[in-house]
Design an enzyme around this catalytic site. Structure first.
Site, short mmCIF file in Angstrom:
data_model
loop_
_atom_site.label_atom_id
_atom_site.label_comp_id
_atom_site.label_asym_id
_atom_site.label_seq_id
_atom_site.Cartn_x
_atom_site.Cartn_y
_atom_site.Cartn_z
N LYS A 171 30.27 88.46 76.51
CA LYS A 171 30.49 89.70 77.23
C LYS A 171 29.18 90.49 77.30
O LYS A 171 28.69 90.98 76.28
CB LYS A 171 31.55 90.56 76.53
N GLY A 224 24.36 95.85 69.26
CA GLY A 224 24.78 97.12 69.86
C GLY A 224 24.72 98.22 68.83
O GLY A 224 23.97 98.14 67.84
N THR A 228 30.00 100.62 66.72
CA THR A 228 30.72 99.46 67.30
C THR A 228 30.69 98.30 66.30
O THR A 228 31.69 97.60 66.12
CB THR A 228 30.07 99.03 68.64
N GLU A 246 23.62 92.99 64.85
CA GLU A 246 22.29 93.58 65.06
C GLU A 246 22.52 94.98 65.61
O GLU A 246 22.91 95.13 66.77
CB GLU A 246 21.49 92.74 66.07
N CYS A 280 15.46 98.75 70.50
CA CYS A 280 15.91 99.03 69.13
C CYS A 280 14.72 99.07 68.17
O CYS A 280 14.85 99.60 67.07
CB CYS A 280 16.91 97.97 68.70
N GLU A 383 20.09 108.19 65.58
CA GLU A 383 19.44 107.40 66.63
C GLU A 383 19.58 108.10 67.99
O GLU A 383 20.70 108.42 68.40
CB GLU A 383 20.07 106.01 66.70
P1 NAD Z 1 27.46 99.60 72.19
O1 NAD Z 1 27.76 99.33 70.76
O2 NAD Z 1 28.08 100.76 72.84
O3 NAD Z 1 27.84 98.35 73.09
C1 NAD Z 1 27.34 97.05 72.84
C2 NAD Z 1 28.31 96.03 73.38
O4 NAD Z 1 29.51 96.11 72.62
C3 NAD Z 1 28.71 96.27 74.84
O5 NAD Z 1 28.85 95.03 75.48
C4 NAD Z 1 30.04 96.97 74.70
O6 NAD Z 1 30.88 96.83 75.82
C5 NAD Z 1 30.63 96.25 73.49
N1 NAD Z 1 31.68 96.99 72.79
C6 NAD Z 1 31.92 98.33 72.79
N2 NAD Z 1 33.00 98.62 72.02
C7 NAD Z 1 33.44 97.43 71.51
C8 NAD Z 1 34.50 97.08 70.63
N3 NAD Z 1 35.35 97.97 70.13
N4 NAD Z 1 34.64 95.77 70.30
C9 NAD Z 1 33.78 94.84 70.77
N5 NAD Z 1 32.77 95.13 71.63
C10 NAD Z 1 32.59 96.40 71.99
O7 NAD Z 1 25.86 99.66 72.27
P2 NAD Z 1 24.99 99.98 73.55
O8 NAD Z 1 25.07 101.45 73.81
O9 NAD Z 1 25.31 99.00 74.63
O10 NAD Z 1 23.53 99.61 73.01
C11 NAD Z 1 22.69 100.48 72.36
C12 NAD Z 1 22.71 100.22 70.87
O11 NAD Z 1 22.34 98.88 70.61
C13 NAD Z 1 21.71 101.07 70.10
O12 NAD Z 1 22.34 101.54 68.93
C14 NAD Z 1 20.61 100.08 69.74
O13 NAD Z 1 19.87 100.40 68.59
C15 NAD Z 1 21.39 98.83 69.56
N6 NAD Z 1 20.54 97.66 69.68
C16 NAD Z 1 20.24 96.96 68.54
C17 NAD Z 1 19.42 95.85 68.63
C18 NAD Z 1 19.08 95.04 67.40
O14 NAD Z 1 18.56 93.95 67.56
N7 NAD Z 1 19.36 95.52 66.21
C19 NAD Z 1 18.90 95.46 69.87
C20 NAD Z 1 19.22 96.21 70.99
C21 NAD Z 1 20.05 97.31 70.89
#
Ligand code: NAD
Length: 480
Positions: A171, A224, A228, A246, A280, A383
């Protein structure tokens, strides 16, 4: 344009027949529609993946490798089209999509397509016994990715999962689904057997949660936000699923008085504002040794003011739009919070950049520098994930380390010093999974990638990823 799910080798409508608006953040206009899928689409995808697993897991590593290399070649051939799609979906400068995002997707496939050819398991000998360990694919696995580096992070998960012989239900973020959709088309062209990769589009709380909760999905690889990640862990842990999480970060940049100042300014400006600060790994808290604090701040502001915020299609753009209206509003709210907390804004702020006619409704933020805050205020602990950095002075190494370690996160950091002994000492003391000394975002795909504390569990990259996506079994044989 209506995007479609990719299930059992076919591009199909969501069962609900409902769609979500997909907005170009540089223009603020809806330009395509995303399937609003639900657990019924996930169920179809899981069944397709289970059927495909019998065939895919029995293919030789060479056969799987060849198909993944075909996909890499097709991404490369379509680089311009994919880069434009990424920019229209995400708001990032087109030159960044062309130079970083799409080439890295090619690299991800090539890296794991060839890594699997060298992936070996161990054997351990005792006087009268031989242990050998097999590593089998897990079965059907779930890959869930965010919006900041859409195709780059999507393929960073899918490629090792497929190389190791798993079938995938994936997804992409509903905020940036376009390149994952285009990838589905390329997978069909590349000859990927039906059901091996399934891409289900839609909201996290429908599609993502259905993937997490499905009893036939053996592992979840998620990138993400930390909240989440907690929710995914809460659902998946009692089912004993393998988890790679991650998550968020609040990375420190530590600048010592003995650094090479010109080089440090150049690189830390990039580390702060690349991709509108939405990586990130970006350094969002800069700590500078007091003796060079004033000169650092002056030069850092001067350099930042030269960054061009404009239409991401413009070659001159250093920063494009941030990803969405809600995210734009979140970033502005943090700039306001910083002011309430006593911060002084040296450049940027909440004034909206005037870009051009096409982008008059887009979500643009100037790179913003804030001083005068303490290390423990909310602005420095939470963040923001946008083009916003704070700069604080420190008096000695211990203080710098304490500030760096003061947040709940532990993803990445950078250290700027010409003193090699100090570089090692400080790097060892910082609670982060990834540290760079006198450089930033230098990536070798063989190295372990991931964070500690609330930045996640598990590591991606190299053998770590292939081990995550396989189940070890030890077999012990009596030899005499
Ligand atoms: P998010 O957690 O809102 O969403 C990430 C993904 O999870 C999306 O595809 C979303 O639809 C899905 N999702 C949302 N709720 C869910 C649930 N209840 N169950 C399963 N899936 C669900 O994050 P975002 O806003 O898309 O991304 C930004 C975040 O990602 C920031 O916190 C950033 O630091 C982090 N990030 C971390 C890394 C890393 O490698 N550590 C890399 C890139 C981004």
């Amino acid at each position: 344009m209506k995007l479609q799910n990719y299930i059992n080798g076919q591009l199909v409508e969501p069962i609900s027949q409902n769609y979500i608006d997909n907005v170009n953040p540089a223009t603020g206009e809806v330009y395509s529609y995303i399937p609003d899928s639900d657990e019924r689409d996930v169920e179809k995808a899981v069944q397709a993946a289970k059927n495909a697993f019998k065939l895919w897991s029995r293919k030789s590593a060479q056969e799987r490798s060849q198909i993944l290399l075909n996909i890499a070649d097709l991404i490369e051939k379509n680089l311009d089209r994919l880069a434009l799609a990424e920019t229209n979906d995400n708001g990032k400068p087109l030159k960044l999509s062309k130079k970083v995002d799409i080439p890295r997707a090619v690299e991800n496939f090539r890296f794991f397509a060839t890594a699997i050819l060298h992936f070996a398991s161990e054997s351990h000998h005792q006087p009268h016994f031989l242990n050998y360990t097999t590593r089998s694919p897990l079965g059907v696995v779930g890959c869930i990715s965010p919006w900041n580096l859409p195709l780059y992070l999507f393929t960073w998960k899918i490629a090792p999962a497929l190389a190791a012989g798993n079938c995938v239900v994936a997804k992409p973020s509903e905020v940036t689904p376009m390149t994952a959709y285009l990838l589905s088309e390329l997978c069909i062209q590349a000859g990927l057997p039906a059901g091996v990769l399934n891409v289900v589009h839609g909201y996290g709380n429908k599609v993502g949660s259905a993937i997490t909760a499905h009893s036939d999905i053996k592992a979840i690889s998620f990138t993400g936000g930390t909240k989440t990640g907690q929710e995914i862990a809460r659902v998946a842990a009692p089912m004993f699923k393998k988890l790679s999480l991650e998550l968020g970060g609040k990375n420190a940049t530590l600048v010592f008085a003995d650094c090479n100042l010109e080089r440090t300014i150049n690189e830390t400006v990039t580390a702060s504002f690349a991709n509108q600060g939405q990586i990130c790994l970006c350094g969002s808290r800069i700590f500078v040794e007091r003796s060079i604090y004033d000169v650092f701040v002056e030069k850092f502001v001067e350099r930042t003011k030269k960054l061009v915020v404009t239409d991401p299609l413009d070659e001159k753009a250093n920063l494009g739009a941030v990803v969405s209206k809600p995210h734009y509003e979140k970033i502005l709210s943090y700039i306001q919070l910083a002011e309430q907390e006593g911060g002084k804004i040296l450049c940027g702020g909440t004034t909206k950049p005037i870009v051009n006619e096409r982008c008059k409704k887009g979500y643009f933020v100037y790179p913003t520098i804030i001083i005068g805050l303490n290390a423990y205020c909310r602005t420095n602990q939470e963040e923001i994930f946008g083009p916003v950095v704070t700069i604080q002075p420190f008096d000695n190494e211990e203080e710098a380390i304490e500030y760096a370690n003061s947040t709940q996160y532990g993803l990445a950091g950078s250290i700027w010093t010409e003193n090699l002994t100090r570089a090692h000492r400080v790097a060892h003391a910082i609670e982060s999974g990834i540290l760079w000394v006198n450089c930033w975002l230098v990536r070798d795909l063989r190295t372990p990638f991931g964070g500690m504390k609330q930045s996640g569990i598990g590591r991606e990259g190299g053998w770590e990823a292939l081990r995550f996506f396989t189940e070890p079994k030890n077999i012990c044989i009596q030899l005499s």
